[in-house]
Design an enzyme around this catalytic site. Structure first.
Site, mmCIF file in Angstrom:
data_model
loop_
_atom_site.group_PDB
_atom_site.id
_atom_site.type_symbol
_atom_site.label_atom_id
_atom_site.label_comp_id
_atom_site.label_asym_id
_atom_site.label_seq_id
_atom_site.Cartn_x
_atom_site.Cartn_y
_atom_site.Cartn_z
ATOM 1 C CE1 TYR A 52 -3.862 2.302 0.784
ATOM 2 C CE2 TYR A 52 -2.408 3.252 2.442
ATOM 3 C CZ TYR A 52 -3.565 3.311 1.689
ATOM 4 O OH TYR A 52 -4.419 4.376 1.826
ATOM 5 C CB THR A 90 -2.886 11.318 11.259
ATOM 6 O OG1 THR A 90 -3.817 12.363 11.552
ATOM 7 C CG2 THR A 90 -1.491 11.904 11.228
ATOM 8 C CG ASN A 91 -4.150 6.349 12.361
ATOM 9 O OD1 ASN A 91 -4.090 5.252 11.845
ATOM 10 N ND2 ASN A 91 -3.081 6.954 12.875
#
Length: 325
Positions: free
Chosen positions: A143, A171-172
């Site tokens: 990925y 970010t997440n």
């Protein structure tokens, strides 16, 4: 007239952008512009891995601007198991989107990258200059390499053809409409689903790993506003990290504690240290973003988690809770 095509438009971030576009006042900083048309395309509108289907999608909507979110995505365990799928599918998707945008004269493309593109061995905090300074972490190299190539392609399209192609590095991300499938989910939706099932079935809530790793989390509605800002106000090829500050890191244990509280789970709760943790931490700096925007008010984590948990519980029968690839 501007036509903004959002690929992956029915996923977590696409749905969040649609929500913001439909609820912010027209003409405001994060709102829809007068006369502007937004198209939120899903895989049912065309498989972007396929060159011809990608061509037809661009021919149908004739976008002036593209926010490219479509990707094969998944959490730590899915990335470790399907490395080739993540590499190949994302490489095909990205190449087809960028090349069709070039061929049809699209004015601007913003592609969504991820902090996992960064080298495993790197000095922290991460910033926009460090993407290519070493190999990505082994756990998601398929990925990560596919996503890194988008930055390379953006520079090449600019250098050779003058294209205004850029990228964002969130970010997440978490929020409503996330993928809550237990195998493929990222950490927050995975933990919410697991804890929900433990509560429902009266079974222990077991979190994979030690709970020690640290992460930054951004609420999808906040990220949506940052993408709209980037679309409107940022025209450089270099990527921008879209994130809360590096001082907002949260441990997986702290996160799990908050989810236990949000779901009012009273059962047995433990960590399985035999499961891998992934990278210990990868803090990213949002200094470039804040200096360009002049500041931004992020939603507090507990508020965003409560909102997401409520959405999941209310929409459990319609949420993405089974594997989709």
């Amino acid at each position: 007239m501007s036509i903004v095509l959002v690929t992956g438009g029915t996923g977590l971030v696409g749905k969040a952008i649609q929500h913001i576009i439909e609820t912010e006042p027209e003409g405001s900083r994060f709102g829809k512009k007068p006369g502007e048309q937004w198209v939120f395309a899903s895989s049912s509108d065309g498989d972007l891995r396929d060159q011809e289907q990608a061509r037809k999608l661009f021919a149908k909507y004739k976008p002036t601007h593209v926010i490219h979110l479509a990707a094969l995505v998944g959490g730590l365990f899915a990335n470790m198991k399907y490395k080739l799928d993540f590499l190949r599918d994302n490489t095909l998707i990205n190449d087809n989107v960028l090349h069709n945008a070039y061929l049809t004269g699209t004015k601007k493309v913003i592609s969504c990258l991820s902090t996992c593109v960064y080298p495993d061995k790197v000095t922290y905090p991460l910033d926009e200059t460090k993407i290519h300074l070493g190999l990505p972490h082994e756990s998601n190299f398929g990925y990560a390499h596919a996503k890194r190539m988008v930055d390379v392609q953006n520079h090449a399209y600019k250098d050779q053809h003058g294209c205004n192609f850029t990228s964002a590095i969130p970010t997440n991300v978490f929020g409503p409409d996330d993928n809550f499938d237990l195998e493929a989910a990222h950490v927050i939706p995975g933990l919410i689903h697991k804890c929900y099932l433990a509560k429902k079935n009266g079974t222990p809530f077991v979190v994979g790993g030690t709970g020690k790793p640290l992460r930054q989390f951004i609420f999808s509605y906040d990220l949506a506003k940052l993408f709209i800002w980037q679309l409107r106000e940022y025209d450089d090829v270099e990527p921008v990290i879209l994130s809360v500050g590096e001082d907002e890191e949260v441990s997986i244990k702290d996160l799990a504690d908050r989810i236990v509280k949000a779901l009012d789970f009273k059962g047995e709760y433990s960590f399985d240290a035999t499961r891998p943790d992934g990278q210990f931490r990868k803090p990213a700096s949002n200094k470039k973003l804040l200096s360009l925007m002049g500041g931004f008010q992020f939603t507090p984590l507990d508020e965003a988690l409560d909102f997401t948990v409520k959405w999941f519980v209310d929409n459990y029968n319609n949420a993405r809770t089974v594997r989709s690839h």
